[in-house]
Motif scaffolding. Structure first.
Motif, PDB file in Angstrom:
ATOM      1  N   VAL A   1     -19.177  23.821 -29.031  1.00 26.42           N
ATOM      2  CA  VAL A   1     -19.020  23.816 -27.577  1.00 26.42           C
ATOM      3  C   VAL A   1     -20.321  24.210 -26.891  1.00 26.42           C
ATOM      4  CG1 VAL A   1     -17.808  24.866 -25.630  1.00 26.42           C
ATOM      5  CG2 VAL A   1     -16.559  24.303 -27.732  1.00 26.42           C
ATOM      6  N   VAL A   2     -20.744  23.378 -25.942  1.00 21.98           N
ATOM      7  CA  VAL A   2     -21.907  23.681 -25.117  1.00 21.98           C
ATOM      8  C   VAL A   2     -21.474  24.346 -23.814  1.00 21.98           C
ATOM      9  CG1 VAL A   2     -23.868  22.690 -23.858  1.00 21.98           C
ATOM     10  CG2 VAL A   2     -23.222  21.786 -26.116  1.00 21.98           C
ATOM     11  N   ASN A   3     -20.455  23.770 -23.171  1.00 27.52           N
ATOM     12  CA  ASN A   3     -19.964  24.286 -21.889  1.00 27.52           C
ATOM     13  C   ASN A   3     -18.501  23.904 -21.728  1.00 27.52           C
ATOM     14  OD1 ASN A   3     -19.578  25.089 -19.209  1.00 27.52           O
ATOM     15  ND2 ASN A   3     -20.479  23.219 -18.387  1.00 27.52           N
ATOM     16  N   PRO A   4     -17.583  24.873 -21.840  1.00 33.07           N
ATOM     17  CA  PRO A   4     -16.162  24.543 -21.749  1.00 33.07           C
ATOM     18  C   PRO A   4     -15.652  24.373 -20.321  1.00 33.07           C
ATOM     19  CG  PRO A   4     -16.425  26.891 -22.102  1.00 33.07           C
ATOM     20  CD  PRO A   4     -17.805  26.296 -22.143  1.00 33.07           C
TER      21      PRO A   4
ATOM     22  N   ASN B   1     -16.436  16.682 -22.415  1.00 35.29           N
ATOM     23  CA  ASN B   1     -16.959  17.585 -21.387  1.00 35.29           C
ATOM     24  C   ASN B   1     -17.562  18.847 -21.997  1.00 35.29           C
ATOM     25  OD1 ASN B   1     -16.830  18.493 -18.282  1.00 35.29           O
ATOM     26  ND2 ASN B   1     -16.202  20.222 -19.554  1.00 35.29           N
ATOM     27  N   THR B   2     -16.959  19.338 -23.095  1.00 30.49           N
ATOM     28  CA  THR B   2     -17.472  20.569 -23.707  1.00 30.49           C
ATOM     29  C   THR B   2     -18.843  20.360 -24.338  1.00 30.49           C
ATOM     30  OG1 THR B   2     -16.543  20.220 -25.938  1.00 30.49           O
ATOM     31  CG2 THR B   2     -15.102  21.241 -24.287  1.00 30.49           C
ATOM     32  N   LEU B   3     -19.222  19.117 -24.570  1.00 30.79           N
ATOM     33  CA  LEU B   3     -20.498  18.815 -25.229  1.00 30.79           C
ATOM     34  C   LEU B   3     -21.649  18.688 -24.235  1.00 30.79           C
ATOM     35  CD1 LEU B   3     -19.230  16.112 -27.760  1.00 30.79           C
ATOM     36  CD2 LEU B   3     -19.438  18.584 -28.103  1.00 30.79           C
ATOM     37  N   GLU B   4     -21.338  18.802 -22.935  1.00 27.29           N
ATOM     38  CA  GLU B   4     -22.338  18.601 -21.892  1.00 27.29           C
ATOM     39  C   GLU B   4     -22.665  19.912 -21.172  1.00 27.29           C
ATOM     40  OE1 GLU B   4     -23.776  15.643 -21.286  1.00 27.29           O
ATOM     41  OE2 GLU B   4     -22.575  14.655 -22.831  1.00 27.29           O
ATOM     42  N   ASN B   5     -23.903  20.033 -20.708  1.00 29.04           N
ATOM     43  CA  ASN B   5     -24.271  21.178 -19.879  1.00 29.04           C
ATOM     44  C   ASN B   5     -23.636  21.078 -18.496  1.00 29.04           C
ATOM     45  OD1 ASN B   5     -26.071  22.864 -21.488  1.00 29.04           O
ATOM     46  ND2 ASN B   5     -27.480  21.132 -21.470  1.00 29.04           N
TER      47      ASN B   5
END
Length: 311
Positions: free
Chosen positions: A247-250, A285-289
């Motif tokens: 996860v980058v951004n949850p 979405n979790t893979l994006e900043n």
């Protein structure tokens, strides 16, 4: 077309800090400002999924103008009701892997402003197939405001995907006209029922969702974070399993999931395809900043890794 409703939009501001000093000056070079609010995240992801979407809600002031400008830049059609009051900022301070948020309450609306939006909402229903309603209500509007929207949409034969919580969700469940879908996470369901749920106790969840208060809602999608989701569709239950991800951004993943649900439902996909589409959007979405953002190039890869099992 999908109508994405955000009753309390915001300008989302992110400050990326190398170190946060309390009671001192903090200088920042990395700043992000976007049109925010849960429903606008939904609209953005629907657009990225190549769906037809129209954003609406209530905005005002210079911040409201910024919101519409940002949506126009992103080629997201919009038709808002206006207030003379200023829309809100929501500020996130990102530091040392942590996030500190400062959320403005937003404008306090009058009964007349609420009525003006309901009139616009009624008009917009003439050209849409499905509605998503996401997030909290502005101050000044009663918890029954979403009930009024449900009643209007029900008379027009337009289904609503409802993503709200607390007293607002409580009043929605009490209404005679029901949404097509609700999407509480486990914490929100626990607050609603006044009891804690184990993430792995699906028998307990199944018993809760069979209660009278949930009857008449076709879809109940309970988000379980890294464990996927537990879903009731009419009288059938499903466990949705997702792969492990870095996860980058949850933040905004629930909104992306709602967008996936809306796109799939608008396209009359099967139960399995609907759930896999929704969970894939949430994962991406979790893979994006960025919040409320997906890269469709990775869609098929993750879609194939999601399992939908009868429970």
């Amino acid at each position: 077309m999908i109508l994405a409703v955000t009753m309390n939009p915001s300008v989302d501001i992110s400050y990326q800090l190398s170190d946060f000093q309390l009671n001192d000056v903090n200088r920042c070079d990395e700043i992000s400002k976007t049109a925010g609010g849960k429903g606008l995240n939904v609209a953005r992801v629907v657009k990225l999924m190549q769906g037809n979407v129209l954003a609406t809600g209530i905005i005002g002031g210079t911040l409201g103008n910024f919101i519409t400008q940002e949506l126009t830049k992103s080629k997201i059609p919009h038709d808002f009701s206006k207030t003379e009051k200023e829309s809100r900022n929501c500020i996130a301070l990102l530091h040392a892997g942590q996030q500190t948020e400062i959320l403005e309450a937003g404008p306090t609306l009058t009964e007349a402003e609420g009525e003006a939006f309901l009139n616009k909402f009624t008009e917009l229903l003439e050209k849409v197939k499905l509605v998503t309603v996401s997030g909290s209500l502005p101050k000044g509007l009663s918890a029954s405001f979403y009930q009024q929207m449900l009643d209007i949409a029900n008379k027009k034969g337009v289904p609503i995907v409802m993503d709200c919580s607390g007293s607002t969700l409580e009043t929605v469940l009490q209404n005679q006209a029901k949404p097509l879908l609700i999407k509480p996470n486990l914490t929100e369901l626990s607050q609603l029922e006044g009891q804690l749920f184990s993430e792995k106790d699906y028998t307990q969840l199944k018993a809760i969702l069979q209660q009278e208060r949930y009857q008449g809602i076709d879809w109940i999608v309970v988000s379980l974070g890294k464990d996927g989701a537990f879903v009731k569709y009419k009288e059938q239950f499903y466990q949705v399993k997702i792969p492990k991800i870095d996860v980058v951004n949850p933040v905004g993943s629930g909104d992306a999931t709602v967008a996936g649900l809306a796109v799939a439902l608008a396209e009359n996909k099967s139960v399995e395809d609907t759930l896999k589409t929704a969970m894939t959007a949430g994962i991406l979405n979790t893979l994006e900043n960025k919040t409320g953002w997906i890269d469709l190039a990775y869609f098929d890869d993750y879609y194939k890794k999601i399992k939908v099992e009868n429970y």
